[in-house]
Design a protein around this motif. Structure first.
Motif, PDB file in Angstrom:
ATOM      1  N   GLN A 443      33.320  16.795 -13.841  1.00  0.00           N
ATOM      2  CA  GLN A 443      33.417  15.991 -12.626  1.00  0.00           C
ATOM      3  C   GLN A 443      33.952  14.582 -12.923  1.00  0.00           C
ATOM      4  O   GLN A 443      34.662  13.988 -12.106  1.00  0.00           O
ATOM      5  CB  GLN A 443      32.045  15.885 -11.955  1.00  0.00           C
ATOM      6  N   ASN A 444      33.630  14.053 -14.107  1.00  0.00           N
ATOM      7  CA  ASN A 444      34.129  12.724 -14.471  1.00  0.00           C
ATOM      8  C   ASN A 444      35.655  12.674 -14.475  1.00  0.00           C
ATOM      9  O   ASN A 444      36.269  11.699 -14.027  1.00  0.00           O
ATOM     10  CB  ASN A 444      33.616  12.314 -15.858  1.00  0.00           C
ATOM     11  N   ASP A 447      36.865  12.625 -10.929  1.00  0.00           N
ATOM     12  CA  ASP A 447      36.659  11.292 -10.344  1.00  0.00           C
ATOM     13  C   ASP A 447      37.697  10.295 -10.866  1.00  0.00           C
ATOM     14  O   ASP A 447      38.224   9.469 -10.092  1.00  0.00           O
ATOM     15  CB  ASP A 447      35.257  10.790 -10.676  1.00  0.00           C
ATOM     16  N   GLN A 451      40.673   8.529  -8.561  1.00  0.00           N
ATOM     17  CA  GLN A 451      40.557   7.082  -8.412  1.00  0.00           C
ATOM     18  C   GLN A 451      41.859   6.365  -8.764  1.00  0.00           C
ATOM     19  O   GLN A 451      42.225   5.378  -8.134  1.00  0.00           O
ATOM     20  CB  GLN A 451      39.419   6.542  -9.286  1.00  0.00           C
TER      21      GLN A 451
END
Length: 521
Positions: A443-444, A447, A451
């Motif tokens: 998930q990092n 993200d 971003q």
């Protein structure tokens, strides 16, 4: 192409050697055509006059020297320089007259380029950072605090608008290696390159001539790559303009394994090393830069400046300083401790993650920054366009233990010399290097990409999307597969243009030029 600058470098070299053995007044009086033309007499003699049989002074006969020394004539060497370097020691005569005297210890002829001297500067620090030893952080910190440094008697100048003084290597480079690289990197025409070199040399002389501080600091890791002849040219310019200044060289070294691991990352980031993005931890010995040779770099500066003026420091020691390498460096400049809390510290070029290297490696394999054997800038790529990708989180990158073991073996002889000569010990066998961790895109990663995506230019957006498509076939664990699936969906919904293919996000002319250059390497 670079004739004007190469001529200037030759003049700067021979002007100190010739001294009063070259007489401008005699040369102009003997050659009225040169006087009328307004040409610098030394320049005329060096590049034309001696070939035409014109003498540099009443004490040296060009025709006589060449006629009596056929080996010199055959070599094509300029006769007065040959005499002063070799001929006098070998007993060769400079002219037929028995009263001829050549002044081997003469004062240097002053080139018009360096005619204005500055007696105020008492100390010059030449920072030869060497690769991956905190040089950028040092330069950025000093550049951020120029006024504070000046208040404390230290001048850290801009040269051609930047605080990294590595462009000096372009000016004094004899073999055009760095000039060719700069043309490709910056995408310049020959005229723009010439203009840049002229401006660097001009700025370099002016900042020294106008320096009001007692101490002048020059910093550029590129200076370490200069040949001894290039460095001697650089030294001669400094000495001519700053005759009262001592010159001390600051060199930084780093553990061989750490510097090569860090250097490997840098080469990938800058497009100078194309890797397999799906197996970045399997980089073999054929894919990494050659060994570090500190002895070569240190000895050439010691020979030119004297060992007592060359100070070698361990990067690891500088990192232990309260304020890091930049703080340690300021101490070497005798910057007062009571002013340290006023300094605005800057960090740069820190390690990046394995995921960041994988995606950057993919981009560079598909659409490299430099094309045609890394001599021409890619028309589709913007300068520092991948900087946002450096923020992607992940495991710290490291090569495998086999490569590390090879690096240690390669460095053994140089490490022994460094320990004996500089008392810096990198001879210890490194602890066993652990196998790199598998890359899992979690998930990092999702993200991070979502971003930064809108900050990427259209070319990188397209390439990042293509990466997510192709990565699915190489990172097949469930978590990575789901992450790439979600990213493809998100990009398609928010940036549909990125899914159309690289040829559809740039103009046809640039793409055709890119395709032609890419096919040539």
């Amino acid at each position: 192409m670079f004739r004007k600058i190469k001529e200037r470098c030759v003049l700067l070299r021979v002007s100190r050697l010739f001294g009063s053995n070259f007489s401008p007044a005699y040369y102009l009086e003997s050659n009225p055509d040169v006087a009328e033309s307004g040409t610098d007499p030394l320049a005329h003699y060096i590049f034309r006059g001696w070939k035409e049989g014109r003498n540099p002074s009443p004490f040296f006969d060009v025709a006589y020297y060449l006629a009596n020394n056929p080996d010199v004539a055959e070599s094509g060497a300029e006769p007065l320089e040959h005499y002063l370097r070799y001929g006098a020691k070998e007993g060769r005569l400079p002219a037929p007259s028995s009263g001829t005297k050549v002044h081997l210890e003469a004062q240097p002829y002053v080139s018009p380029l360096t005619s204005k001297v500055n007696p105020k500067v008492k100390q010059v620090y030449l920072h030869v950072g060497m690769w991956k030893t905190g040089t950028t952080s040092i330069q950025n910190t000093l550049g951020k605090n120029v006024e504070l440094l000046r208040e404390n008697g230290i001048c850290f100048p801009r040269i051609k608008g930047v605080y990294n003084h590595s462009p000096l290597r372009v000016v004094f480079d004899d073999n055009n290696k760095w000039r060719t690289w700069e043309i490709g990197l910056r995408g310049w025409t020959e005229g723009e390159e010439q203009e840049f070199i002229d401006a660097v040399l001009h700025d370099f002389c002016v900042v020294m001539q106008e320096c009001e501080s007692d101490t002048l600091c020059l910093s550029g890791e590129g200076i370490s790559t200069m040949s001894p002849g290039d460095i001697e040219n650089l030294k001669n310019v400094i000495v001519q303009i700053l005759p009262n200044a001592d010159i001390d060289v600051l060199l930084f070294v780093r553990d061989y394994t750490a510097i090569r691991n860090s250097g490997l990352q840098q080469r990938i980031k800058t497009g100078n090393l194309i890797i397999n993005p799906w197996a970045i931890h399997c980089i073999g010995e054929d894919d990494v830069a050659g060994g570090v040779n500190y002895r070569h770099h240190i000895e050439k500066f010691s020979d030119l400046f004297g060992s007592e003026h060359c100070h070698v420091h361990a990067f690891e020691e500088s990192c232990r300083h309260q304020y890091g390498p930049a703080g340690y460096f300021l101490e070497q400049l005798h910057f007062p401790h009571q002013s340290f809390d006023k300094v605005e510290w800057v960090r740069a070029n820190e390690s990046i993650s394995d995921k960041a290297l994988s995606i950057i490696g993919y981009i560079e394999s598909r659409c490299p920054i430099l094309l045609k054997n890394r001599t021409v800038r890619n028309p589709l790529r913007q300068s520092r366009s991948n900087r946002h990708l450096l923020k992607i989180r992940g495991n710290k990158f490291s090569v495998g233990p086999t490569v590390v073991a090879t690096w240690i073996k390669q460095a053994r002889a140089d490490a022994n010399w460094l320990k004996k000569k500089c008392r810096i010990d990198y001879t210890q066998e490194a602890a066993p290097s652990p196998e790199p961790k598998d890359i899992i895109f979690s998930q990092n990663f999702y993200d991070d990409i979502t971003q930064i995506f809108e900050m990427l230019d259209p070319v990188l957006q397209c390439l990042v999307y293509d990466y997510c498509v192709e990565a699915s076939a190489h990172f097949t664990d469930d978590e990575s597969s789901e992450t790439f699936k979600l990213l493809r969906k998100w990009i398609g919904e928010h940036f549909p243009g990125a899914t159309k293919g690289l040829e559809n996000v740039v103009n046809a002319r640039d793409y055709a030029l890119y395709a032609r250059l890419y096919s040539k390497g």
